[in-house]
Scaffold this active site. Structure first.
Site, mmCIF file in Angstrom:
data_model
loop_
_atom_site.group_PDB
_atom_site.id
_atom_site.type_symbol
_atom_site.label_atom_id
_atom_site.label_comp_id
_atom_site.label_asym_id
_atom_site.label_seq_id
_atom_site.Cartn_x
_atom_site.Cartn_y
_atom_site.Cartn_z
ATOM 1 N N GLU A 114 0.830 -1.217 0.000
ATOM 2 C CA GLU A 114 0.000 0.000 0.000
ATOM 3 C C GLU A 114 0.861 1.262 0.000
ATOM 4 O O GLU A 114 0.563 2.229 -0.687
ATOM 5 C CB GLU A 114 -0.945 -0.017 1.205
ATOM 6 C CG GLU A 114 -1.995 -1.105 1.062
ATOM 7 C CD GLU A 114 -2.918 -1.177 2.261
ATOM 8 O OE1 GLU A 114 -2.459 -1.634 3.329
ATOM 9 O OE2 GLU A 114 -4.077 -0.766 2.137
ATOM 10 N N GLU A 134 -4.640 -8.899 3.769
ATOM 11 C CA GLU A 134 -5.378 -8.459 4.961
ATOM 12 C C GLU A 134 -6.625 -9.287 5.264
ATOM 13 O O GLU A 134 -6.905 -9.591 6.425
ATOM 14 C CB GLU A 134 -5.773 -6.978 4.823
ATOM 15 C CG GLU A 134 -4.635 -5.999 5.060
ATOM 16 C CD GLU A 134 -3.804 -5.720 3.816
ATOM 17 O OE1 GLU A 134 -3.924 -6.500 2.841
ATOM 18 O OE2 GLU A 134 -3.041 -4.746 3.817
HETATM 19 C C1 3HC Z 1 -2.709 -1.514 7.163
HETATM 20 C C2 3HC Z 1 -2.451 -2.745 6.416
HETATM 21 O O1 3HC Z 1 -3.407 -2.837 5.396
HETATM 22 C C3 3HC Z 1 -2.503 -3.993 7.318
HETATM 23 C C4 3HC Z 1 -1.374 -4.937 7.073
HETATM 24 O O2 3HC Z 1 -0.377 -4.650 6.477
HETATM 25 S S1 3HC Z 1 -1.582 -6.438 7.774
HETATM 26 C C5 3HC Z 1 -0.057 -7.286 7.606
HETATM 27 C C6 3HC Z 1 0.090 -7.890 6.252
HETATM 28 N N1 3HC Z 1 1.250 -8.743 6.213
HETATM 29 C C7 3HC Z 1 1.165 -10.061 6.417
HETATM 30 O O3 3HC Z 1 0.125 -10.613 6.693
HETATM 31 C C8 3HC Z 1 2.434 -10.810 6.262
HETATM 32 C C9 3HC Z 1 2.461 -11.973 7.208
HETATM 33 N N2 3HC Z 1 3.689 -12.722 7.040
HETATM 34 C C10 3HC Z 1 3.840 -13.663 6.099
HETATM 35 O O4 3HC Z 1 2.969 -13.974 5.313
HETATM 36 C C11 3HC Z 1 5.152 -14.323 6.050
HETATM 37 O O5 3HC Z 1 5.764 -14.210 7.306
HETATM 38 C C12 3HC Z 1 6.102 -13.751 5.007
HETATM 39 C C13 3HC Z 1 5.588 -14.164 3.610
HETATM 40 C C14 3HC Z 1 6.202 -12.237 5.107
HETATM 41 C C15 3HC Z 1 7.506 -14.310 5.194
HETATM 42 O O6 3HC Z 1 7.417 -15.697 5.208
HETATM 43 P P1 3HC Z 1 8.699 -16.586 5.579
HETATM 44 O O7 3HC Z 1 9.853 -16.131 4.757
HETATM 45 O O8 3HC Z 1 8.289 -18.014 5.463
HETATM 46 O O9 3HC Z 1 9.073 -16.235 7.074
HETATM 47 P P2 3HC Z 1 8.224 -16.409 8.401
HETATM 48 O O10 3HC Z 1 8.883 -17.477 9.221
HETATM 49 O O11 3HC Z 1 6.797 -16.580 8.131
HETATM 50 O O12 3HC Z 1 8.455 -14.972 9.073
HETATM 51 C C16 3HC Z 1 9.720 -14.568 9.524
HETATM 52 C C17 3HC Z 1 9.556 -13.777 10.793
HETATM 53 O O13 3HC Z 1 8.946 -12.538 10.481
HETATM 54 C C18 3HC Z 1 7.814 -12.318 11.291
HETATM 55 N N3 3HC Z 1 6.828 -11.585 10.523
HETATM 56 C C19 3HC Z 1 6.399 -11.832 9.281
HETATM 57 N N4 3HC Z 1 5.499 -10.926 8.902
HETATM 58 C C20 3HC Z 1 5.352 -10.091 9.930
HETATM 59 C C21 3HC Z 1 4.557 -8.931 10.152
HETATM 60 N N5 3HC Z 1 3.727 -8.425 9.229
HETATM 61 N N6 3HC Z 1 4.663 -8.311 11.349
HETATM 62 C C22 3HC Z 1 5.494 -8.758 12.305
HETATM 63 N N7 3HC Z 1 6.272 -9.841 12.126
HETATM 64 C C23 3HC Z 1 6.201 -10.506 10.963
HETATM 65 C C24 3HC Z 1 7.359 -13.730 11.605
HETATM 66 O O14 3HC Z 1 6.573 -13.748 12.774
HETATM 67 C C25 3HC Z 1 8.645 -14.455 11.799
HETATM 68 O O15 3HC Z 1 9.131 -14.147 13.088
HETATM 69 P P3 3HC Z 1 10.009 -15.228 13.902
HETATM 70 O O16 3HC Z 1 11.199 -15.483 13.054
HETATM 71 O O17 3HC Z 1 10.295 -14.538 15.188
HETATM 72 O O18 3HC Z 1 9.145 -16.433 14.029
#
Ligand code: 3HC
Length: 691
Positions: A114, A134
């Protein structure tokens, strides 16, 4: 939540590179966001910076909003100022005076994508993945993705990405127009720098996603696509509400423009709550306000119970409602049959028996704290626990009204404007105790009775009355200094206001004006102009339009005639106060009078924004147009102020402060913006001021 940062480096080419540093996925924590805005402001300010590139450190652009921040917002434990601040950021990027280009490697997820869409271009590496996940998390894209993605890639593809939380690779993103160019990781930064400088030099277009319309399908087709998306969402997950809310928000953006689609209220409409179906409304008090609100409700098919103290008041209230409906019949807007059917939705009562199954109660008695406290204590006893208890007070602190109850969370302000069945504004007021659900429900009722609601925070006068309080105040000041009162009203109507300040005071009624004046004097003693004119007139039972004598004489329902006898009071007052005619003020032309009357209104509007009573300048524009009749073609009070320029408004107020005293003193918000050359309605500094 408290981790991460952004780093900024300014190159000799004039490009500032801002890198998100928050391993492992460069999530947007509060610290990252604040650091980003700090760098943003510095980059905008510095003369050696011409353009900005946004990048993520370590081969990942950004994994989205930090999940912990999201949780804190949902649990309502992140301070509102921070939520508002975060909320304003993508807008700040999009409207910045220097171009932003996103350099995307690895992931651009959620809030990360975004932010990149608020930039003027996106360059990526072949392996980059883009996604708005989201909905999977039970929320909707919160940084403008619902509006920018359809404008960048069209509705069909945007809905596919958002509704299915679908990841797409760089190549597809490029084909769709979400990514502008694909380059190798080694070339990424250089290419993004070039692109940014090209925009500066007009070799590449300066694209603002929210202004784009070329990718959005024509209306008929858009409607079909949205309908299909709704059907699919319901089939996929019949019990989930937030995907449907997301489609509503996208649709609102298509129908009413992206700003309308983004009109969500942090901590309220972004929590995935759905309005409950409130079917039965009860009103306490059938005076002008109560009967107007009842009219509005029954006209929109709500059954209403109207309670009054005794038969006489009840009959008067019901008669007023009948008269309101009859006027619809007279104007040919309604048949007599429909009028009677509508009236059958109204039940008049003298006790609380029928309140036991009410979903919403609107208290509309006179603004008397003790009376309201007593009524709210009674309402708590007689209404079911789910019932929302709304008050129409225009000035009293809501916490005071609910002081004798144990249900502050259900108490909310529903400030209608007289006449309530015709003025389209509804100011919804919440305290720190009010549950978001109560606000959502009231927003829904507001929409169904065809009002335009704004949500504001509790304070004396709330947003609308407070910002317009100086309107009559300055007029009284000018009158004391010798100016003809009808000249002042005439100047204001010539500007486009429906009525001038004196006619407005007649309409509101002197009793109400005096009551609110006292309240303002108590809360804002530094900026209340103390005039004894209204108390003097009240002594002789002149109370404005209701008594047919005020600043004008009234004939029939509408005709107002200048009243020569008013001058007796004005002269008496002038001799009491020993005030004399100010020759300089006598020379003012209409346009000068308008400035003198309306600049203090702008000043107060700035305070309302600064204190976070209203969240956005555009809310005050809406409020001024719909609530006060500010001429719509001038865009609303803040828009008009910006068209004049903060500098001029500030300079004038400072000049008058020197000559006439602190009533005109410009507030700090106005002074700071005038000094920095920042528009009064620009969101960035507004948020900064509230940090
Ligand atoms: C206002 C907006 O519209 C609202 C938003 O943005 S909502 C947030 C949207 N983002 C997400 O949902 C992303 C969620 N994360 C993921 O899908 C996956 O973690 C990823 C694709 C980014 C990476 O995947 P991958 O490489 O397999 O690593 P993964 O083990 O999952 O994550 C690595 C570390 O990053 C952390 N992490 C990933 N995304 C994060 C996030 N958005 N916030 C905080 N921590 C996050 C994980 O908890 C993990 O922490 P750890 O090592 O302490 O366990």
């Amino acid at each position: 939540m408290s981790k991460g940062r952004t780093d900024m480096e300014v190159g000799a080419d004039g490009v500032a590179v801002i890198a998100v540093v928050n391993p492992p996925v460069n999530a947007l924590s509060v610290d990252v966001l604040y650091s980003l805005m700090g760098n943003y402001e510095e980059a905008i300010r510095r003369n050696d910076v011409r353009a900005i590139v946004l990048i993520g450190k370590g081969g990942i652009f950004c994994g989205g909003l930090d999940i912990n921040v999201l949780g804190a917002i949902q649990k309502n434990i992140l301070e509102k100022v921070k939520v508002d601040y975060i909320d304003a950021m993508t807008d700040a990027l999009e409207v910045a005076v220097k171009p932003f280009v996103a350099a995307i490697d690895g992931l651009a997820f959620g809030g990360g994508l975004e932010f990149s869409m608020a930039c003027q271009a996106r360059i990526s590496t072949p392996m980059a993945q883009l996604c708005l996940p989201e909905l999977q998390l039970g929320v909707i894209p919160g940084f403008g993705g619902t509006q920018r993605l359809p404008r960048l890639i069209g509705l069909t593809k945007a809905l596919e990405m958002i509704m299915l939380s679908k990841h797409i690779r760089a190549e597809e993103a490029h084909q769709l127009g979400l990514v502008d160019a694909i380059v190798s990781p080694e070339e990424l930064l250089g290419a993004a720098r070039h692109w940014a400088l090209d925009i500066c030099e007009s070799r590449r277009p300066w694209v603002r996603a929210l202004s784009k319309t070329d990718k959005i399908e024509p209306p008929e087709q858009a409607r079909e696509i949205l309908k299909f998306a709704r059907d699919q969402a319901q089939k996929r997950a019949p019990n989930l509400k937030h995907p449907l809310i997301c489609i509503d928000v996208i649709e609102e953006g298509i129908v009413s423009g992206p700003r309308a689609g983004l009109r969500k209220i942090a901590g309220v409409t972004d929590l995935g709550l759905m309005p409950r179906n409130l079917t039965k409304v009860a009103i306490v008090g059938g005076g002008l306000m109560g009967s107007g609100i009842a009219t509005s409700l029954i006209l929109n098919h709500y059954p209403v119970v109207l309670k009054e103290e005794n038969e006489k008041f009840l009959n008067a209230g019901v008669d007023r409602i009948k008269a309101n409906l009859q006027s619809h019949v007279r104007k040919g807007k309604m048949t007599q049959e429909k009028c009677e059917k509508t009236l059958s939705l109204l039940t008049g009562v003298l006790d609380y028996e029928r309140f036991k199954d009410a979903d919403l109660v609107i208290e509309a008695v006179t603004d008397n704290v003790k009376l309201k406290q007593q009524i709210f204590a009674e309402l708590e006893r007689h209404c079911p626990p789910h019932c929302i208890l709304a008050t129409t007070t225009s000035t009293i602190d809501l916490r005071l009204i609910g002081q004798n109850t144990n249900c502050q969370e259900r108490i909310v302000g529903a400030h209608f404007f007289n006449p309530a069945h015709t003025v389209p504004l509804l100011e919804i007021v919440c305290t720190q105790h009010t549950l978001p659900q109560a606000v959502i429900d009231l927003l829904d009722v507001g929409k169904k009775i065809k009002k335009t609601p704004i949500v504001v925070r509790n304070c004396t006068g709330f947003a609308v009355n407070r910002m317009f309080f100086p309107y009559t105040q300055t007029a009284l000041f000018l009158l004391d200094r010798g100016m003809d009162l009808y000249k002042i009203d005439h100047a204001c109507t010539g500007f486009g206001m429906p009525v001038g300040p004196f006619r407005l005071a007649d309409h509101v009624g002197f009793g109400v004006a005096l009551g609110t004046g006292m309240q303002y004097l108590e809360d804002f003693p530094d900026r209340v102009y103390k005039s004894m004119l209204v108390p003097l007139m009240i002594e002789d039972k002149w109370t404005g339009k209701a008594s047919k004598r005020g600043f004008y004489m009234y004939e029939g329902r509408r005709k107002a005639i200048p009243d020569p006898d008013t001058m007796t009071y004005v002269d008496k007052l002038r001799s009491m106060a020993g005030s004399s005619t100010d020759p300089e003020l006598m020379k003012l032309e209409d346009k000068d009078i308008v400035e003198m009357v309306l600049f203090p209104v702008i000043n107060e509007a700035c305070r309302v924004l600064d204190e976070g009573v209203a969240v956005k300048a555009s809310d005050l524009d809406i409020a001024s147009i719909f609530g006060m009749g500010f001429p719509p073609y001038r865009g609303g009070i803040m828009y008009w102020a910006d068209s004049i320029g903060a500098k001029r408004v500030h300079a004038k107020l400072s000049e008058w402060e020197k000559k006439y005293g602190q009533f005109f003193r410009p507030c700090s918000y106005l002074s700071e913006r005038a000094a920095a050359g920042v528009p009064l309605s620009a969101p960035t500094n507004q948020a900064k001021a509230r940090l």
